[in-house]
Design an enzyme around this catalytic site. Structure first.
Site, mmCIF file in Angstrom:
data_model
loop_
_atom_site.group_PDB
_atom_site.id
_atom_site.type_symbol
_atom_site.label_atom_id
_atom_site.label_comp_id
_atom_site.label_asym_id
_atom_site.label_seq_id
_atom_site.Cartn_x
_atom_site.Cartn_y
_atom_site.Cartn_z
ATOM 1 C CB SER A 32 -4.004 18.888 41.285
ATOM 2 O OG SER A 32 -5.405 18.740 41.513
ATOM 3 C CB THR A 66 34.309 -3.913 21.787
ATOM 4 O OG1 THR A 66 35.810 -4.289 21.422
ATOM 5 C CG2 THR A 66 33.676 -5.073 21.128
ATOM 6 C CG HIS A 67 36.894 -1.591 24.918
ATOM 7 N ND1 HIS A 67 36.793 -1.600 26.134
ATOM 8 C CD2 HIS A 67 36.855 -2.860 24.550
ATOM 9 C CE1 HIS A 67 36.717 -2.935 26.758
ATOM 10 N NE2 HIS A 67 36.832 -3.869 25.435
ATOM 11 C CB SER A 99 27.337 27.049 12.695
ATOM 12 O OG SER A 99 28.102 28.294 12.822
ATOM 13 C CE LYS A 137 29.705 23.051 13.848
ATOM 14 N NZ LYS A 137 29.575 23.351 14.750
ATOM 15 C CD GLU A 174 24.135 18.091 18.976
ATOM 16 O OE1 GLU A 174 24.898 18.568 19.391
ATOM 17 O OE2 GLU A 174 23.530 18.780 17.996
ATOM 18 C CD GLN A 185 -3.122 17.573 43.892
ATOM 19 O OE1 GLN A 185 -4.193 17.298 44.325
ATOM 20 N NE2 GLN A 185 -2.567 18.629 44.413
HETATM 21 N N1 ARG Z 1 -6.438 16.069 43.009
HETATM 22 C C1 ARG Z 1 -6.329 14.960 43.908
HETATM 23 C C2 ARG Z 1 -5.155 13.922 43.425
HETATM 24 O O1 ARG Z 1 -4.744 14.272 42.321
HETATM 25 C C3 ARG Z 1 -7.374 14.129 44.066
HETATM 26 C C4 ARG Z 1 -7.979 13.386 45.240
HETATM 27 C C5 ARG Z 1 -8.106 14.114 46.469
HETATM 28 N N2 ARG Z 1 -8.492 13.405 47.321
HETATM 29 C C6 ARG Z 1 -8.709 13.867 48.609
HETATM 30 N N3 ARG Z 1 -8.892 13.092 49.496
HETATM 31 N N4 ARG Z 1 -8.481 15.273 48.617
HETATM 32 O O2 ARG Z 1 -4.867 13.318 43.905
#
Ligand code: ARG
Length: 458
Positions: A18, A150-151, A272, A278, A285, A317
């Site tokens: 992660s 409205t509408h 544009s 334009k 948007e 995670q």
């Molecule tokens: N990277 C993990 C998370 O974001 C951290 C916790 C990991 N815990 C574990 N028991 N492996 O959730």
């Protein structure tokens, strides 16, 4: 049986890591670890010198990350492991003591809660700036009429200030929702361990206070698996982004030549390449289009936590990409909305002439007759007759003659012309919260007070 020290498959690492997204939690992680080191010292696990070496080590790691000197390594699974690895390189085996009485489960929940608290506070500040802008514009345009719809059909004229303040109050509710997010994230998970609690008696109260939490979370199992505060943040962000999409959509509509009610700031719109006349309201948007992405983050996390057994599972995670994406998009959208409104020019003359069509005042004429004693049904019939006459003869209601009016009711005297005269029927909407100048002035006062309150709260 496979041994635990067998090398990990690269594909496993790819799905398991992660670090790519949670490195954004480094500040929270270091802050949490410093507070934890203090807690370990209070519990007698570390002596004061060890605590201080760990704290300086953590600060040094933080400085490396901040200045981008930090080398993340392939083996760093997440930001928590990366920081601990580097800490141990810097302070030696003592680094290994930091993870006493802590699991990544309570550590990550704490980091995420700290992060959510920061982002909710930021969202609230940005919302307040946008509200201030709307209030300023509303005050500036407190006597410029435009048709209310409205509408998407012209219904009754209102003052532009009144219309703009509708968005102000929407945003006030959004700010409140972010306050509730702060409440939802005010219990500290740290000290829950993996799920069952710790073999150490940590003074969690003090740690909670140091980290800005109101108190430690009361149940260790809930604490490591709870992501409700992220869900609350994502809902608040979705609602707010949805409000911004309504502002955006309205500005897009108003910028069209068909409406011609406003013109985007040249520095804030695109031309544009082949049509030099334009000026496209791109920012509006995109405000219109951002909300679904933020809402997608909400449904993502609802999906991730759906039917998830207690306590921590790796599924959790996935809370972070959803949270970061939504918070980034929302902050950008709020900044853009404020800037876009700052440069917007309203064509108040064009709005006023669109609002001058007086057929929508038919109800007001009927109300005036009722006020003077006529039963509503009868008034409705008479006014219907007036509208028919006006339409058939291609005139406005104010252009009917006193004779034509007197034929239909003696109550249709000069009061009729006063009502239909310039601003007469805007000013007749005098109930609190209505569009009349007096009601609008009172509303502006309330809005000013509400904004002051928002600004004075922590
Ligand atoms: N990277 C993990 C998370 O974001 C951290 C916790 C990991 N815990 C574990 N028991 N492996 O959730």
């Amino acid at each position: 049986m496979a041994r635990i020290d067998e090398p990990q498959d690269p594909l496993f690492q790819a799905i398991n890591t992660s670090l790519g997204f949670d490195r954004r939690l480094w500040r929270e992680d270091i802050r949490g670890s410093i507070a934890h080191a203090r807690g370990l010292e209070r519990a007698g696990v570390l002596d004061a010198a060890e605590r201080d070496r760990l704290i300086s080590g953590l600060e040094a790691v933080g400085a490396e990350i901040e200045s981008r000197e930090f080398d993340f390594e392939r083996g760093d699974e997440d930001i928590h492991m990366a920081i601990e690895r580097r800490l141990t390189e810097l302070v030696g085996p003592l680094g290994g003591k930091l993870h006493t009485a802590r699991s990544r489960n309570d550590q990550v929940a704490t980091d995420v809660a700290l992060h959510v608290r920061g982002r909710a506070t930021e969202a609230r500040l940005l919302i307040a700036s946008l509200m201030e802008r709307l209030l300023e514009l509303a005050t500036e345009h407190d006597s410029d009429p435009l048709p209310g719809y409205t509408h998407l059909q012209r219904a009754q004229p209102v003052y532009l200030g009144h219309h703009l303040l509708a968005y102000f109050w929407m945003l006030r509710r959004d700010a409140r929702r972010f306050e509730q997010v702060l409440e939802a994230a005010e219990e500290m998970p740290l000290g829950s361990g993996a799920l069952a609690g710790l073999n150490f008696e940590l003074d969690r109260e003090t740690t909670a206070e140091e980290l800005g939490f109101a108190r430690p979370a009361p149940n260790s199992i809930d604490a490591v698996s709870n992501r409700d505060f992220v869900l609350d943040f994502l809902y608040a962000a979705s609602a707010c982004a949805t409000h911004l999409s309504r502002i955006g959509a309205e500005i897009v509509l108003w910028s069209s030549s068909e409406f011609g009610f406003c013109e985007p700031d040249p520095g804030f719109s695109s031309g544009s390449s082949i049509m030099p006349q334009k000026k496209n309201p791109d920012a509006a948007e995109l405000l219109r289009a951002k909300a679904p992405r933020i809402t997608a983050s909400l449904t993502t996390l609802l999906g991730v936590t759906h039917a998830l057994p207690l306590a921590y599972s790796k599924d959790l995670q996935e809370d972070k990409p959803a949270l970061f994406a939504a918070a980034d998009e929302l902050e950008l959208a709020l900044r853009v909305a404020e800037r876009m409104l700052r440069g917007l020019r309203f064509d108040t003359e064009r709005m006023a002439s669109a609002a001058a069509d007086d057929l929508p005042a038919a109800t007001d004429v009927a109300d005036m007759l009722v006020e003077r004693g006529m039963p509503f049904r009868e008034a409705h019939g008479i006014v219907g007759d007036l509208v028919r006459l006006a339409v058939e003869t291609g005139r406005g209601l104010a252009e009917l003659t006193p004779d034509e009016l007197a034929e239909r009711s003696e109550l249709l005297d000069e009061r009729y012309f006063e009502l239909l005269g310039d601003r007469g029927w805007l000013e007749s909407k005098r109930s609190p919260g209505g569009t009349s100048s007096a009601a609008l002035a009172a509303q502006i006062d309330r809005a000013t007070a509400a904004l002051g309150e928002l600004r004075s709260e922590p």
